[in-house]
Design an enzyme around this catalytic site. Structure first.
Site, PDB file in Angstrom:
ATOM      1  N   CYS A   1      -4.494   0.248   8.591  1.00 25.60           N
ATOM      2  CA  CYS A   1      -4.335  -0.989   8.164  1.00 25.60           C
ATOM      3  C   CYS A   1      -3.173  -1.426   8.752  1.00 25.60           C
ATOM      4  O   CYS A   1      -1.913  -1.833   8.706  1.00 25.60           O
ATOM      5  CB  CYS A   1      -4.352  -1.485   7.601  1.00 25.60           C
TER       6      CYS A   1
ATOM      7  N   CYS B   1      -1.443   6.675   5.943  1.00 24.61           N
ATOM      8  CA  CYS B   1      -2.581   6.130   6.504  1.00 24.61           C
ATOM      9  C   CYS B   1      -2.096   5.194   6.972  1.00 24.61           C
ATOM     10  O   CYS B   1      -1.465   4.319   6.548  1.00 24.61           O
ATOM     11  CB  CYS B   1      -3.375   5.653   5.190  1.00 24.61           C
TER      12      CYS B   1
ATOM     13  N   CYS C   1     -18.520  -9.135  16.340  1.00 24.09           N
ATOM     14  CA  CYS C   1     -17.859  -8.531  16.103  1.00 24.09           C
ATOM     15  C   CYS C   1     -16.581  -7.817  16.685  1.00 24.09           C
ATOM     16  O   CYS C   1     -15.014  -7.278  16.728  1.00 24.09           O
ATOM     17  CB  CYS C   1     -17.666  -7.485  14.911  1.00 24.09           C
TER      18      CYS C   1
ATOM     19  N   PHE D   1     -31.278  -8.467  16.779  1.00 25.18           N
ATOM     20  CA  PHE D   1     -29.612  -7.936  16.045  1.00 25.18           C
ATOM     21  C   PHE D   1     -29.863  -8.030  14.782  1.00 25.18           C
ATOM     22  O   PHE D   1     -28.565  -8.071  13.886  1.00 25.18           O
ATOM     23  CB  PHE D   1     -28.576  -7.437  16.797  1.00 25.18           C
TER      24      PHE D   1
ATOM     25  N   ASN E   1     -26.368 -11.469  16.973  1.00 23.12           N
ATOM     26  CA  ASN E   1     -26.042 -10.608  15.867  1.00 23.12           C
ATOM     27  C   ASN E   1     -25.518  -9.413  17.030  1.00 23.12           C
ATOM     28  O   ASN E   1     -26.218  -8.653  15.222  1.00 23.12           O
ATOM     29  CB  ASN E   1     -26.452 -10.843  14.995  1.00 23.12           C
TER      30      ASN E   1
ATOM     31  N   CYS F   1       0.667  -1.309  -0.220  1.00 18.34           N
ATOM     32  CA  CYS F   1      -0.012  -0.059   0.433  1.00 18.34           C
ATOM     33  C   CYS F   1       0.978   1.458   0.826  1.00 18.34           C
ATOM     34  O   CYS F   1       1.375   1.754   0.726  1.00 18.34           O
ATOM     35  CB  CYS F   1      -0.900  -0.270   1.446  1.00 18.34           C
TER      36      CYS F   1
ATOM     37  N   GLN G   1     -22.434  -5.596   5.766  1.00 16.72           N
ATOM     38  CA  GLN G   1     -21.200  -6.150   5.946  1.00 16.72           C
ATOM     39  C   GLN G   1     -20.361  -5.763   4.830  1.00 16.72           C
ATOM     40  O   GLN G   1     -21.126  -5.394   3.845  1.00 16.72           O
ATOM     41  CB  GLN G   1     -20.641  -8.002   6.288  1.00 16.72           C
TER      42      GLN G   1
ATOM     43  N   CYS H   1      -7.209   3.834  -2.040  1.00 17.66           N
ATOM     44  CA  CYS H   1      -6.858   2.861  -0.941  1.00 17.66           C
ATOM     45  C   CYS H   1      -6.745   1.122  -1.346  1.00 17.66           C
ATOM     46  O   CYS H   1      -8.195   0.700  -2.293  1.00 17.66           O
ATOM     47  CB  CYS H   1      -7.230   2.593   0.324  1.00 17.66           C
TER      48      CYS H   1
ATOM     49  N   GLU I   1     -34.734  -6.284  14.455  1.00 15.28           N
ATOM     50  CA  GLU I   1     -33.949  -4.746  14.530  1.00 15.28           C
ATOM     51  C   GLU I   1     -34.387  -3.982  15.112  1.00 15.28           C
ATOM     52  O   GLU I   1     -35.083  -3.361  14.136  1.00 15.28           O
ATOM     53  CB  GLU I   1     -33.631  -5.381  13.070  1.00 15.28           C
TER      54      GLU I   1
END
Length: 375
Positions: free
Chosen positions: A14, A11, A334, A241, A307, A3, A212, A87, A262
């Site tokens: 990541c 940046c 997550c 959720f 979730n 990158c 996602q 990017c 939700e």
């Protein structure tokens, strides 16, 4: 992954980019083992990875610079702008969109918002692409409705340049804070939702519904949940959720009674549209708070799938699930740290299997799917 933005020190999003994907997966797996230490796990499934680059289906761009020379990317803490159009996480299909948008901003007179001066109109560009047919959704996040007439007048030129733009909106965010979007969404196209499809399941993406950002790995996550549920004696299921219904729509069968909950009405509209397409008449999606819904019910489903956002499901919902004791719980997270905390509040369950999904390469974050069985 190479990158140029990272190499130039412009940046640092990541943070793990210098590690190989295998090293990243090993570190994430070790982190998950550490967080679940003391909780017996019957089966650790092999982690699921995906592409190293070009995998993101969404770009969130701060707009800075001038109306004649806008810059898309982010702002450092000191206000210095960074152009992120190059990017490597973005697919190649985003480049022509960014290129066409720069002259369009001048045509429409959308002056970029200047944070220091608190002046200007255009704050963000939010771009989402469907992997199903390449259609795109573009949202202009504006400070006010002042430039709406000019924006509408200039749109025919943009749509001629970019026919893949199926859904275009103006989101109004008047607050002088780093908030990505406001409550008001104004549709500038007849089409209000972007068609997507994972594993032959139709899904829909609306402007204010969560979806996602790594479709390759997300499709495998949903397929895995479907496989796990298919191996269980489930006739009645809650999907809490539920977002746009990705999990529930994958897991449902014509015989199964399923309720998806939700809090975001836009997401529920998407889920209902998908259920209607599939002809699944025993699926019911409602725009409610998941905890309030669950704790108000007088029945116990066979399986509860949760979730939640990064904060987890929380102790009140854990306590209620422990009380009603569904036979199975599938937890998609997550944030494995809050998931581990929640599982420790479910002492009458054992962890039958765990699988890690590398939804966020080159960062410390990951998704994890866990099957809990009642003792």
């Amino acid at each position: 992954m190479q990158c140029a933005l990272y190499d130039a020190g412009r940046c640092r999003s990541c943070q793990w980019i210098t590690q190989s994907v295998n090293e990243q997966l090993s570190a994430k797996t070790a982190d998950l083992h550490r967080l679940l230490a003391g909780l017996p796990v019957e089966q650790w499934r092999t982690p699921i990875g995906g592409p190293e680059q070009h995998f993101r289906n969404k770009a969130k761009m701060v707009v800075s610079g001038s109306v004649e020379k806008p810059l898309f990317g982010m702002l450092h803490r000191d206000g210095t702008p960074v152009d992120l159009c190059g990017c490597p996480l973005y697919p190649a299909s985003f480049a022509p969109v960014f290129s066409a948008l720069k002259p369009f901003i001048a045509r429409a007179g959308l002056t970029p918002y200047n944070v220091a001066r608190k002046r200007g109109e255009l704050k963000y560009l939010l771009l989402t692409e469907s992997q199903f047919d390449g259609g795109m959704m573009l949202r202009f996040v504006l400070r006010s409705e002042t430039k709406l007439t000019q924006l509408r007048a200039a749109l025919p030129w943009l749509r001629a340049q970019l026919p893949q733009l199926r859904v275009i909106t103006a989101n109004i965010q008047p607050v002088h804070m780093a908030i990505m979007e406001g409550e008001t969404e104004i549709y500038l196209t007849d089409q209000h939702a972007l068609a997507e499809r994972f594993n032959d399941v139709p899904l829909w993406i609306r402007p204010q519904s969560f979806f996602q950002t790594n479709p390759t790995v997300a499709s495998r996550l949903y397929a895995t949940a479907r496989d796990w549920v298919g191996q269980l004696p489930v006739r009645h299921m809650w999907d809490l959720f539920c977002g746009v219904g990705g999990f529930g729509l994958h897991c449902a069968t014509p015989q199964m009674q399923l309720t998806g909950i939700e809090i975001a009405p836009e997401a529920i509209a998407c889920a209902r549209q998908s259920a209607a397409e599939l002809g699944l008449t025993r699926l019911h999606f409602q725009a409610l708070d998941s905890t309030q819904f669950a704790t108000a019910q007088g029945e116990t489903p066979d399986l509860v799938l949760v979730n939640p956002p990064r904060r987890g499901i929380g102790k009140p919902l854990c306590d209620y699930l422990a009380q009603i004791a569904p036979r199975f719980i599938i937890y998609s997270s997550c944030n494995a740290q809050t998931m581990a905390q929640d599982i420790r509040h479910l002492p009458n369950y054992r962890i039958q299997r765990v699988q890690l999904f590398d939804m966020f390469p080159h960062t410390a974050h990951y998704e994890v799917l866990t099957l809990l069985c009642r003792l």
